[in-house]
Design a protein around this motif. Structure first.
Motif, PDB file in Angstrom:
ATOM      1  N   ARG A 119     104.886  54.198 -40.682  1.00  0.00           N
ATOM      2  CA  ARG A 119     103.814  53.736 -39.916  1.00  0.00           C
ATOM      3  C   ARG A 119     102.887  54.606 -38.182  1.00  0.00           C
ATOM      4  O   ARG A 119     102.406  54.029 -37.794  1.00  0.00           O
ATOM      5  CB  ARG A 119     104.200  52.027 -39.310  1.00  0.00           C
ATOM      6  CG  ARG A 119     105.542  52.373 -38.424  1.00  0.00           C
ATOM      7  CD  ARG A 119     106.462  50.795 -39.047  1.00  0.00           C
ATOM      8  NE  ARG A 119     107.641  51.049 -38.402  1.00  0.00           N
ATOM      9  CZ  ARG A 119     107.768  49.919 -36.828  1.00  0.00           C
ATOM     10  NH1 ARG A 119     106.267  50.245 -36.402  1.00  0.00           N
ATOM     11  NH2 ARG A 119     108.948  50.570 -36.569  1.00  0.00           N
ATOM     12  N   GLY A 120     104.040  55.820 -37.932  1.00  0.00           N
ATOM     13  CA  GLY A 120     103.249  55.675 -37.115  1.00  0.00           C
ATOM     14  C   GLY A 120     102.570  56.832 -37.031  1.00  0.00           C
ATOM     15  O   GLY A 120     101.908  57.437 -36.029  1.00  0.00           O
ATOM     16  N   VAL A 121     102.290  57.322 -38.289  1.00  0.00           N
ATOM     17  CA  VAL A 121     100.693  58.334 -37.986  1.00  0.00           C
ATOM     18  C   VAL A 121      99.919  56.976 -38.763  1.00  0.00           C
ATOM     19  O   VAL A 121      99.795  56.587 -39.886  1.00  0.00           O
ATOM     20  CB  VAL A 121     100.914  59.403 -39.610  1.00  0.00           C
ATOM     21  CG1 VAL A 121     100.154  59.989 -39.485  1.00  0.00           C
ATOM     22  CG2 VAL A 121     102.225  59.934 -38.794  1.00  0.00           C
ATOM     23  N   ASP A 122      98.339  57.202 -38.163  1.00  0.00           N
ATOM     24  CA  ASP A 122      97.968  56.649 -38.107  1.00  0.00           C
ATOM     25  C   ASP A 122      97.006  56.638 -39.670  1.00  0.00           C
ATOM     26  O   ASP A 122      97.287  57.681 -39.912  1.00  0.00           O
ATOM     27  CB  ASP A 122      96.351  56.294 -37.484  1.00  0.00           C
ATOM     28  CG  ASP A 122      95.154  55.916 -37.777  1.00  0.00           C
ATOM     29  OD1 ASP A 122      95.951  54.087 -37.394  1.00  0.00           O
ATOM     30  OD2 ASP A 122      94.616  55.826 -38.108  1.00  0.00           O
ATOM     31  N   GLY A 123      96.501  55.504 -40.763  1.00  0.00           N
ATOM     32  CA  GLY A 123      96.480  55.575 -41.875  1.00  0.00           C
ATOM     33  C   GLY A 123      94.966  56.891 -41.596  1.00  0.00           C
ATOM     34  O   GLY A 123      94.298  57.400 -43.203  1.00  0.00           O
ATOM     35  N   LEU A 124      93.527  56.746 -41.058  1.00  0.00           N
ATOM     36  CA  LEU A 124      92.852  57.494 -41.256  1.00  0.00           C
ATOM     37  C   LEU A 124      94.031  59.374 -40.942  1.00  0.00           C
ATOM     38  O   LEU A 124      92.919  60.058 -41.287  1.00  0.00           O
ATOM     39  CB  LEU A 124      91.996  58.196 -39.487  1.00  0.00           C
ATOM     40  CG  LEU A 124      91.466  56.424 -39.282  1.00  0.00           C
ATOM     41  CD1 LEU A 124      90.697  56.756 -38.153  1.00  0.00           C
ATOM     42  CD2 LEU A 124      91.149  56.502 -40.749  1.00  0.00           C
ATOM     43  N   ILE A 125      94.603  59.908 -40.359  1.00  0.00           N
ATOM     44  CA  ILE A 125      95.112  61.041 -39.943  1.00  0.00           C
ATOM     45  C   ILE A 125      96.156  61.162 -41.206  1.00  0.00           C
ATOM     46  O   ILE A 125      95.844  61.642 -42.176  1.00  0.00           O
ATOM     47  CB  ILE A 125      96.033  61.063 -39.275  1.00  0.00           C
ATOM     48  CG1 ILE A 125      95.601  61.016 -37.479  1.00  0.00           C
ATOM     49  CG2 ILE A 125      96.867  62.100 -38.842  1.00  0.00           C
ATOM     50  CD1 ILE A 125      95.260  61.489 -37.830  1.00  0.00           C
ATOM     51  N   TRP A 126      96.649  59.914 -42.293  1.00  0.00           N
ATOM     52  CA  TRP A 126      97.093  60.041 -42.913  1.00  0.00           C
ATOM     53  C   TRP A 126      95.701  60.521 -44.687  1.00  0.00           C
ATOM     54  O   TRP A 126      96.089  62.053 -45.378  1.00  0.00           O
ATOM     55  CB  TRP A 126      97.640  58.837 -44.231  1.00  0.00           C
ATOM     56  CG  TRP A 126      99.090  58.975 -43.746  1.00  0.00           C
ATOM     57  CD1 TRP A 126     100.036  57.969 -42.705  1.00  0.00           C
ATOM     58  CD2 TRP A 126     100.366  60.252 -43.508  1.00  0.00           C
ATOM     59  NE1 TRP A 126     100.839  58.073 -42.480  1.00  0.00           N
ATOM     60  CE2 TRP A 126     101.494  59.296 -43.293  1.00  0.00           C
ATOM     61  CE3 TRP A 126     100.084  61.476 -44.115  1.00  0.00           C
ATOM     62  CZ2 TRP A 126     102.591  59.835 -43.379  1.00  0.00           C
ATOM     63  CZ3 TRP A 126     101.784  61.513 -44.765  1.00  0.00           C
ATOM     64  CH2 TRP A 126     102.804  61.170 -43.531  1.00  0.00           C
ATOM     65  N   THR A 127      94.893  59.731 -44.393  1.00  0.00           N
ATOM     66  CA  THR A 127      93.798  59.965 -45.206  1.00  0.00           C
ATOM     67  C   THR A 127      92.653  61.499 -44.893  1.00  0.00           C
ATOM     68  O   THR A 127      92.633  62.286 -46.121  1.00  0.00           O
ATOM     69  CB  THR A 127      92.073  59.471 -44.592  1.00  0.00           C
ATOM     70  OG1 THR A 127      92.439  57.829 -44.815  1.00  0.00           O
ATOM     71  CG2 THR A 127      91.320  59.544 -45.373  1.00  0.00           C
ATOM     72  N   ILE A 128      92.748  62.367 -43.643  1.00  0.00           N
ATOM     73  CA  ILE A 128      92.586  63.406 -43.571  1.00  0.00           C
ATOM     74  C   ILE A 128      93.753  64.905 -43.517  1.00  0.00           C
ATOM     75  O   ILE A 128      92.945  65.525 -44.736  1.00  0.00           O
ATOM     76  CB  ILE A 128      92.655  63.940 -42.189  1.00  0.00           C
ATOM     77  CG1 ILE A 128      91.616  63.236 -41.786  1.00  0.00           C
ATOM     78  CG2 ILE A 128      92.129  65.486 -41.860  1.00  0.00           C
ATOM     79  CD1 ILE A 128      91.288  63.257 -39.923  1.00  0.00           C
ATOM     80  N   VAL A 129      95.032  64.148 -43.910  1.00  0.00           N
ATOM     81  CA  VAL A 129      95.656  65.618 -44.886  1.00  0.00           C
ATOM     82  C   VAL A 129      95.182  65.144 -46.209  1.00  0.00           C
ATOM     83  O   VAL A 129      95.910  66.395 -46.847  1.00  0.00           O
ATOM     84  CB  VAL A 129      97.355  64.800 -43.969  1.00  0.00           C
ATOM     85  CG1 VAL A 129      98.231  65.215 -44.825  1.00  0.00           C
ATOM     86  CG2 VAL A 129      97.235  64.977 -42.640  1.00  0.00           C
ATOM     87  N   LEU A 130      95.609  64.137 -46.683  1.00  0.00           N
ATOM     88  CA  LEU A 130      95.670  63.642 -48.389  1.00  0.00           C
ATOM     89  C   LEU A 130      94.642  63.997 -49.217  1.00  0.00           C
ATOM     90  O   LEU A 130      94.087  65.042 -49.891  1.00  0.00           O
ATOM     91  CB  LEU A 130      96.422  61.880 -48.579  1.00  0.00           C
ATOM     92  CG  LEU A 130      97.559  62.148 -48.215  1.00  0.00           C
ATOM     93  CD1 LEU A 130      97.398  60.191 -48.558  1.00  0.00           C
ATOM     94  CD2 LEU A 130      98.904  62.046 -49.027  1.00  0.00           C
ATOM     95  N   SER A 131      93.516  64.338 -47.791  1.00  0.00           N
ATOM     96  CA  SER A 131      92.078  64.708 -48.779  1.00  0.00           C
ATOM     97  C   SER A 131      92.269  66.572 -48.759  1.00  0.00           C
ATOM     98  O   SER A 131      91.548  66.906 -50.331  1.00  0.00           O
ATOM     99  CB  SER A 131      90.961  64.502 -47.848  1.00  0.00           C
ATOM    100  OG  SER A 131      91.002  65.557 -46.488  1.00  0.00           O
ATOM    101  N   ARG A 132      92.980  67.066 -47.933  1.00  0.00           N
ATOM    102  CA  ARG A 132      93.644  68.278 -48.337  1.00  0.00           C
ATOM    103  C   ARG A 132      93.809  68.523 -49.966  1.00  0.00           C
ATOM    104  O   ARG A 132      94.000  69.705 -49.846  1.00  0.00           O
ATOM    105  CB  ARG A 132      94.207  68.808 -47.266  1.00  0.00           C
ATOM    106  CG  ARG A 132      92.669  69.207 -45.812  1.00  0.00           C
ATOM    107  CD  ARG A 132      91.627  70.160 -45.493  1.00  0.00           C
ATOM    108  NE  ARG A 132      92.023  71.352 -46.072  1.00  0.00           N
ATOM    109  CZ  ARG A 132      91.843  72.189 -45.163  1.00  0.00           C
ATOM    110  NH1 ARG A 132      92.738  71.815 -44.337  1.00  0.00           N
ATOM    111  NH2 ARG A 132      92.538  73.516 -46.113  1.00  0.00           N
ATOM    112  N   ALA A 133      95.114  68.043 -49.880  1.00  0.00           N
ATOM    113  CA  ALA A 133      96.236  68.114 -51.409  1.00  0.00           C
ATOM    114  C   ALA A 133      95.006  67.059 -52.655  1.00  0.00           C
ATOM    115  O   ALA A 133      95.565  68.158 -53.335  1.00  0.00           O
ATOM    116  CB  ALA A 133      97.318  67.095 -51.493  1.00  0.00           C
TER     117      ALA A 133
END
Length: 430
Positions: A278-292
């Motif tokens: 929960r410390g990593v914002d959802g938008l950051i997870w979005t950018i990370v996961l979009s690469r995968a």
């Protein structure tokens, strides 16, 4: 005496704090005013652009364009091929011919002549332009040019309340604002375009209801079918992400609860995992996961799932630590196994908290899925971003924003109704 001294000192401290707190707030606001250059906001603001964007939100433009090289004239809604009038046709205020006359209303008349383009502006006079290889030769009435005329060697732009004329070497273009969202129901090539409502209802009752719906649903300008699917994708991202996080966080919540996991190291590890997610914002997870995983609704759903797993894990573990042990002891006395104790002694106690939090996050994630979709390339957020980036069809931006607001309102109503049904058992809604 010492008591009086202490009272006086206490009074002095309270008085100092009563002045210090407002002073600190005032200093903070002064810092914001200077740091963000609030004073220069008025100078940077462009009110003309603001008025244009607002007018684009509830009106549309009809473009009348002439190719100065071959003299061909084209009429279209918003300057798009999908909204183009058939060759030789146009709205009533455009008279096509050897000389094309464009009546902008209030005696504003633009004429596309054989070699010249003229604009008769009431109260100002006739403006004559002649585009050619050397540029645009323009003749204006005597006097200083007004602010609504922008003239250079290669371009002349005339902007009035009636419309706008732009003349360059290769093209002359007029556009006129009209109220409403033109072609919202049917495009120009549809047999139902311009048909009165009564006649349309008559055709529907005569067996053409399916054809009418198909013409509306497949509208090439407004893409109602694509928009409906984008809304579904947005809700789907929020639903899968929220309920997926709840299912993952519930068993992990037992690991972080003190009364269910006696091992301090295991509890510590579980809580740090929740903090990280929960410390990593959802938008950051979005950018990370979009690469995968690449762009798409799946990426948005996973981003919501990861973020909410951390939030739900913390809330569920706190709820588990506050359960009543007597109910668990009562289930245990019947010879129930551990899973049965959890099922009948623990879950019923935390269900109201669980459902309330999950449904609240579902509402919130419906809004968040719009922004996440704009990044991952899915949902209504992508359509909204595309419409904003074109800076052309702001009525479409308004359309999407209205749909997003309605979607959030519907989700809020649905969530409230479901919360009452599941938690309170209130079938009557009282």
């Amino acid at each position: 005496m010492p008591l009086q001294i202490r009272s006086a000192a206490h009074f002095q401290r309270k008085r100092l704090m009563s002045f210090a707190a407002p002073a600190m707030i005032l200093v903070y606001f002064i810092y914001i005013f200077v740091s963000f250059d609030i004073g220069g906001l008025a100078e940077r603001a462009n009110l003309d652009n603001a008025r244009t964007l607002v007018s684009d939100a509830y009106s549309y433009k009809t473009h009348v364009t002439r190719d100065n090289r071959d003299g061909s004239v084209d009429v279209s809604i918003e300057g798009e091929r999908k909204g183009r009038y058939a060759e030789g046709t146009g709205p009533a205020w455009v008279a096509l011919g050897t000389d094309t006359l464009i009546d902008l209303g209030d005696d504003h008349v633009v004429t596309f002549g054989e070699t010249q383009v003229t604009y008769d502006v009431p109260g100002y006079g006739m403006i004559v332009t002649e585009p050619g290889r050397s540029g645009v030769n323009a003749v204006f009435p005597a006097g200083e040019l007004p602010d609504w005329i922008n003239a250079s060697k290669n371009r002349v732009t005339i902007s009035t309340d009636a419309g706008r004329l732009t003349v360059t070497r290769n093209r002359s273009e007029v556009f006129r604002y009209s109220m409403g969202w033109e072609l919202f129901f049917f495009t120009l090539d549809s047999p139902y375009h311009g048909m009165e409502f009564g006649r349309l209802v008559g055709h529907a009752f005569n067996g053409e209801a399916g054809a009418i719906w198909s013409e509306f649903w497949a509208n090439k300008m407004w893409r109602h079918g694509d928009v409906a699917w984008a809304l579904f994708e947005t809700v789907l991202m929020a639903f899968l992400g929220t309920f997926g996080a709840a299912m993952v966080a519930l068993p992990l919540g037992f690991l972080a609860a003190k009364n269910f996991t006696p091992l301090g190291g295991l509890r510590f590890a579980a809580r740090r995992v929740f903090d990280f997610l929960r410390g990593v914002d959802g938008l950051i997870w979005t950018i990370v996961l979009s690469r995968a995983f690449g762009p798409g609704p799946l990426t948005g759903s996973l981003a919501i799932l990861l973020t909410d797993t951390g939030s739900f894990g913390k809330m569920f573990s706190e709820a588990l630590e506050n359960v009543d042990s007597k109910q668990i002891e009562g289930i245990t006395s019947t010879g129930a196994k551990p899973l049965q104790r959890y099922r009948f002694g623990v879950i019923p106690q935390i269900t109201p908290v669980l459902l309330s939090q999950v449904l609240y996050y579902l509402e919130s994630n419906t809004r968040s899925a719009t922004i996440i979709g704009a990044i991952t390339g899915g949902g209504i957020g992508l359509l909204l971003t595309q419409a904003i980036n074109t800076q052309k069809d702001w009525e479409e931006v308004t359309y999407y924003i209205v749909l997003i607001i309605l979607m959030v309102m519907m989700m809020d109503t649905f969530s409230g109704w479901l919360r009452r049904k599941l938690i309170k058992g209130d079938e009557g809604g009282h």
